[in-house]
Design a protein around this motif. Structure first.
Motif, PDB file in Angstrom:
ATOM      1  N   THR A 135      45.117 -30.889 -60.536  1.00 31.26           N
ATOM      2  CA  THR A 135      44.360 -29.743 -61.047  1.00 31.26           C
ATOM      3  C   THR A 135      42.938 -30.135 -61.402  1.00 31.26           C
ATOM      4  O   THR A 135      41.979 -29.392 -61.134  1.00 31.26           O
ATOM      5  N   ARG A 136      42.782 -31.322 -62.015  1.00 34.08           N
ATOM      6  CA  ARG A 136      41.448 -31.769 -62.386  1.00 34.08           C
ATOM      7  C   ARG A 136      40.569 -31.954 -61.159  1.00 34.08           C
ATOM      8  O   ARG A 136      39.414 -31.508 -61.130  1.00 34.08           O
ATOM      9  N   ILE A 137      41.123 -32.612 -60.133  1.00 33.95           N
ATOM     10  CA  ILE A 137      40.336 -32.858 -58.925  1.00 33.95           C
ATOM     11  C   ILE A 137      39.987 -31.533 -58.252  1.00 33.95           C
ATOM     12  O   ILE A 137      38.858 -31.328 -57.779  1.00 33.95           O
ATOM     13  N   THR A 138      40.962 -30.612 -58.205  1.00 38.85           N
ATOM     14  CA  THR A 138      40.697 -29.310 -57.592  1.00 38.85           C
ATOM     15  C   THR A 138      39.594 -28.574 -58.327  1.00 38.85           C
ATOM     16  O   THR A 138      38.691 -27.971 -57.714  1.00 38.85           O
ATOM     17  N   ILE A 166      36.107 -18.259 -63.250  1.00 37.96           N
ATOM     18  CA  ILE A 166      36.390 -17.938 -64.651  1.00 37.96           C
ATOM     19  C   ILE A 166      37.684 -18.597 -65.124  1.00 37.96           C
ATOM     20  O   ILE A 166      37.706 -19.209 -66.201  1.00 37.96           O
ATOM     21  N   PRO A 167      38.799 -18.529 -64.362  1.00 41.84           N
ATOM     22  CA  PRO A 167      40.013 -19.241 -64.817  1.00 41.84           C
ATOM     23  C   PRO A 167      39.776 -20.740 -64.990  1.00 41.84           C
ATOM     24  O   PRO A 167      40.293 -21.349 -65.936  1.00 41.84           O
ATOM     25  N   GLY A 168      38.996 -21.350 -64.084  1.00 36.53           N
ATOM     26  CA  GLY A 168      38.706 -22.775 -64.230  1.00 36.53           C
ATOM     27  C   GLY A 168      37.900 -23.065 -65.480  1.00 36.53           C
ATOM     28  O   GLY A 168      38.127 -24.072 -66.170  1.00 36.53           O
ATOM     29  N   MET A 169      36.966 -22.170 -65.803  1.00 40.48           N
ATOM     30  CA  MET A 169      36.185 -22.343 -67.026  1.00 40.48           C
ATOM     31  C   MET A 169      37.065 -22.203 -68.253  1.00 40.48           C
ATOM     32  O   MET A 169      36.903 -22.931 -69.248  1.00 40.48           O
ATOM     33  N   ARG A 170      38.004 -21.277 -68.228  1.00 39.29           N
ATOM     34  CA  ARG A 170      38.928 -21.125 -69.360  1.00 39.29           C
ATOM     35  C   ARG A 170      39.785 -22.381 -69.531  1.00 39.29           C
ATOM     36  O   ARG A 170      40.060 -22.812 -70.664  1.00 39.29           O
ATOM     37  N   GLU A 171      40.210 -22.969 -68.427  1.00 35.49           N
ATOM     38  CA  GLU A 171      41.003 -24.196 -68.522  1.00 35.49           C
ATOM     39  C   GLU A 171      40.189 -25.335 -69.123  1.00 35.49           C
ATOM     40  O   GLU A 171      40.703 -26.105 -69.952  1.00 35.49           O
ATOM     41  N   ARG A 172      38.951 -25.441 -68.722  1.00 44.91           N
ATOM     42  CA  ARG A 172      38.101 -26.494 -69.282  1.00 44.91           C
ATOM     43  C   ARG A 172      37.908 -26.289 -70.786  1.00 44.91           C
ATOM     44  O   ARG A 172      37.949 -27.241 -71.572  1.00 44.91           O
ATOM     45  N   ALA A 173      37.666 -25.051 -71.195  1.00 47.40           N
ATOM     46  CA  ALA A 173      37.481 -24.782 -72.619  1.00 47.40           C
ATOM     47  C   ALA A 173      38.773 -25.020 -73.397  1.00 47.40           C
ATOM     48  O   ALA A 173      38.745 -25.568 -74.509  1.00 47.40           O
ATOM     49  N   MET A 184      36.246 -30.269 -57.560  1.00 43.77           N
ATOM     50  CA  MET A 184      35.779 -29.965 -56.210  1.00 43.77           C
ATOM     51  C   MET A 184      35.293 -28.526 -56.111  1.00 43.77           C
ATOM     52  O   MET A 184      34.294 -28.233 -55.434  1.00 43.77           O
ATOM     53  N   HIS A 185      36.009 -27.632 -56.794  1.00 41.42           N
ATOM     54  CA  HIS A 185      35.580 -26.236 -56.776  1.00 41.42           C
ATOM     55  C   HIS A 185      34.191 -26.089 -57.379  1.00 41.42           C
ATOM     56  O   HIS A 185      33.307 -25.430 -56.807  1.00 41.42           O
ATOM     57  N   ASP A 186      33.987 -26.713 -58.537  1.00 36.55           N
ATOM     58  CA  ASP A 186      32.684 -26.584 -59.192  1.00 36.55           C
ATOM     59  C   ASP A 186      31.577 -27.202 -58.346  1.00 36.55           C
ATOM     60  O   ASP A 186      30.495 -26.614 -58.186  1.00 36.55           O
ATOM     61  N   ILE A 187      31.837 -28.377 -57.802  1.00 37.14           N
ATOM     62  CA  ILE A 187      30.796 -29.064 -57.025  1.00 37.14           C
ATOM     63  C   ILE A 187      30.463 -28.297 -55.753  1.00 37.14           C
ATOM     64  O   ILE A 187      29.295 -28.008 -55.447  1.00 37.14           O
ATOM     65  N   ILE A 188      31.515 -27.941 -55.001  1.00 40.81           N
ATOM     66  CA  ILE A 188      31.277 -27.301 -53.698  1.00 40.81           C
ATOM     67  C   ILE A 188      30.696 -25.908 -53.873  1.00 40.81           C
ATOM     68  O   ILE A 188      29.734 -25.523 -53.191  1.00 40.81           O
ATOM     69  N   THR A 189      31.272 -25.123 -54.797  1.00 41.23           N
ATOM     70  CA  THR A 189      30.781 -23.754 -54.983  1.00 41.23           C
ATOM     71  C   THR A 189      29.323 -23.745 -55.418  1.00 41.23           C
ATOM     72  O   THR A 189      28.499 -22.979 -54.886  1.00 41.23           O
ATOM     73  N   HIS A 190      29.014 -24.577 -56.395  1.00 43.85           N
ATOM     74  CA  HIS A 190      27.632 -24.578 -56.896  1.00 43.85           C
ATOM     75  C   HIS A 190      26.656 -25.009 -55.815  1.00 43.85           C
ATOM     76  O   HIS A 190      25.654 -24.315 -55.543  1.00 43.85           O
ATOM     77  N   ASN A 191      26.920 -26.117 -55.183  1.00 43.77           N
ATOM     78  CA  ASN A 191      25.949 -26.645 -54.221  1.00 43.77           C
ATOM     79  C   ASN A 191      25.843 -25.775 -52.973  1.00 43.77           C
ATOM     80  O   ASN A 191      24.739 -25.586 -52.431  1.00 43.77           O
ATOM     81  N   LEU A 192      26.954 -25.216 -52.521  1.00 43.75           N
ATOM     82  CA  LEU A 192      26.881 -24.324 -51.363  1.00 43.75           C
ATOM     83  C   LEU A 192      26.121 -23.055 -51.703  1.00 43.75           C
ATOM     84  O   LEU A 192      25.361 -22.532 -50.871  1.00 43.75           O
ATOM     85  N   SER A 193      26.332 -22.546 -52.918  1.00 37.98           N
ATOM     86  CA  SER A 193      25.589 -21.346 -53.309  1.00 37.98           C
ATOM     87  C   SER A 193      24.097 -21.623 -53.336  1.00 37.98           C
ATOM     88  O   SER A 193      23.275 -20.810 -52.871  1.00 37.98           O
ATOM     89  N   VAL A 194      23.706 -22.760 -53.893  1.00 41.40           N
ATOM     90  CA  VAL A 194      22.289 -23.118 -53.919  1.00 41.40           C
ATOM     91  C   VAL A 194      21.763 -23.303 -52.503  1.00 41.40           C
ATOM     92  O   VAL A 194      20.650 -22.840 -52.171  1.00 41.40           O
ATOM     93  N   MET A 195      22.529 -23.963 -51.638  1.00 38.38           N
ATOM     94  CA  MET A 195      22.068 -24.189 -50.268  1.00 38.38           C
ATOM     95  C   MET A 195      21.934 -22.882 -49.504  1.00 38.38           C
ATOM     96  O   MET A 195      20.986 -22.700 -48.716  1.00 38.38           O
ATOM     97  N   VAL A 196      22.865 -21.933 -49.728  1.00 39.57           N
ATOM     98  CA  VAL A 196      22.741 -20.635 -49.049  1.00 39.57           C
ATOM     99  C   VAL A 196      21.493 -19.905 -49.511  1.00 39.57           C
ATOM    100  O   VAL A 196      20.740 -19.327 -48.701  1.00 39.57           O
TER     101      VAL A 196
END
Length: 373
Positions: free
Chosen positions: A167-170, A333-340, A173-185
């Protein structure tokens, strides 16, 4: 069964070689009645004891003393080793009664007390040995059950650890890929629009795309490199924290989302894991703002650090509700809730009364939050 049969054969051989011919039939019959049931003593200890005790009583009535009387002690030991306390007491009382009768009939010269005490001690010893064997067996069974239970718990903890790590790795990876791809787009769209009117801006955007891609690769190597001891990137590039929020804001500004960061209170005392959580929360909130708001939206990040808490507020000036055609809700949002939740905190995300969107969370760094993390 072989050992029990061997005992019966030895006692029968003793009778055949030591008894007079006229006493032989009765002695052989009684010896067989006393010893042969012992072959099944482990399967039916109480039944075998009853049969041996009955044969011993018949022997007493016929007034024929035999070495095979040791079978009574063997049967008593078996009952004590395989039955409960009540069965052991009843069997011991029966054997002790038989010992009394035997001493009364077969002891000569009036010396009753010493033989009776010796026989009683033998009876008690057989019963105690049986009880000890039963207790030892129960103790070993309990140890084996406990070892099995501990092994199952260890396997369960290992599976939970694997699931948590997955779960941690997922999430990473979600945070890294989503953020960087959004910036690149976003940078790619800007480069396309500026390639004819402002070639130098298009070139700058392409360079930003290249830098964002390299940063994404570095983040992925760093996150996955923790799993490998020989991965150098895990040591060369420390995990991002609150100090890197300014760099993140610059990156978002280059992608078209002007972002201002304000950090109140010292953060150097915060653990690296807590700072990583703050960074990922801010990164995900800004990424969502970049994806779901139009051009001209501005974002503000406020981080307040105290000795035991960290409060994170991320707001943007985008319209609410989200624009038509925006991407459907995903795992952000669910991932952010898990981190918090890992630090005993809760996350609130929703529209602001005057327009815009806000994400707010409070991390507990005290004893309860640290234990939860």
């Amino acid at each position: 069964m072989v050992w029990e049969s061997l005992l019966a054969a030895l006692l029968l051989l003793n009778i055949v070689t030591t008894r007079a011919p006229r006493e032989l039939p009765a002695a052989v019959a009684l010896t067989a009645a006393l010893t042969l049931p012992l072959v099944w003593r482990r399967r039916a200890p109480l039944t075998v004891f009853g049969a041996v005790a009955a044969a011993a009583f018949v022997q007493w009535l016929m007034n024929i003393p035999l070495p095979a009387d040791v079978a009574v002690l063997v049967a008593l030991y078996t009952v004590a080793a395989n039955s409960g306390r009540r069965g052991t007491l009843v069997a011991g009382a029966v054997v002790e009664g038989g010992a009394l009768l035997a001493c009364l009939r077969w002891v000569t010269d009036g010396a009753f007390l010493a033989p009776f005490v010796a026989v009683t001690a033998t009876v008690v010893s057989a019963a105690v040995l049986g009880v000890n064997a039963r207790t030892t067996r129960a103790y070993l069974a309990a140890l084996e059950e406990r070892a099995t239970r501990l092994e199952q718990q260890q396997d369960q903890r290992a599976r939970l650890a694997v699931a948590e790590e997955r779960t941690r790795i997922t999430r990473e990876m979600h945070d890294i890929i989503t953020h960087n791809l959004s910036v690149m787009v976003a940078l790619t769209d800007a480069a396309v629009c500026a390639q004819h009117r402002s070639p130098h801006k298009a070139t700058s955007a392409m360079l930003q795309i290249s830098e964002t891609g390299r940063q994404a690769l570095t983040d992925m190597r760093r996150s996955l490199g923790i799993l490998r001891a020989d991965e150098p990137d895990a040591e060369r590039h420390p995990l991002p924290g609150i100090a890197q929020l300014d760099t993140l804001a610059d990156q978002m500004c280059a992608a078209g989302l002007p972002t201002r960061v304000e950090v109140q209170g010292g953060h150097t005392h915060l653990p690296a894991s807590a700072q990583l959580t703050v960074y990922r929360l801010v990164q995900e909130a800004l990424t969502n703002a970049l994806k779901h708001t139009p051009t001209g939206t501005r974002a503000e990040v406020r981080v307040r650090c105290t000795a035991e808490t960290v409060t994170v507020d991320v707001t943007d000036s985008g319209p609410c509700p989200p624009l038509p055609g925006a991407a459907p809700p995903g795992h952000g949002i669910p991932g952010m809730r898990e981190r918090a939740a890992a630090y005993g905190g809760t996350l609130q995300a929703g529209p602001l009364p005057g327009g815009g969107w806000a994400v707010r969370t409070r991390l507990d760094l005290g004893s309860r939050g640290a234990t939860s993390a």
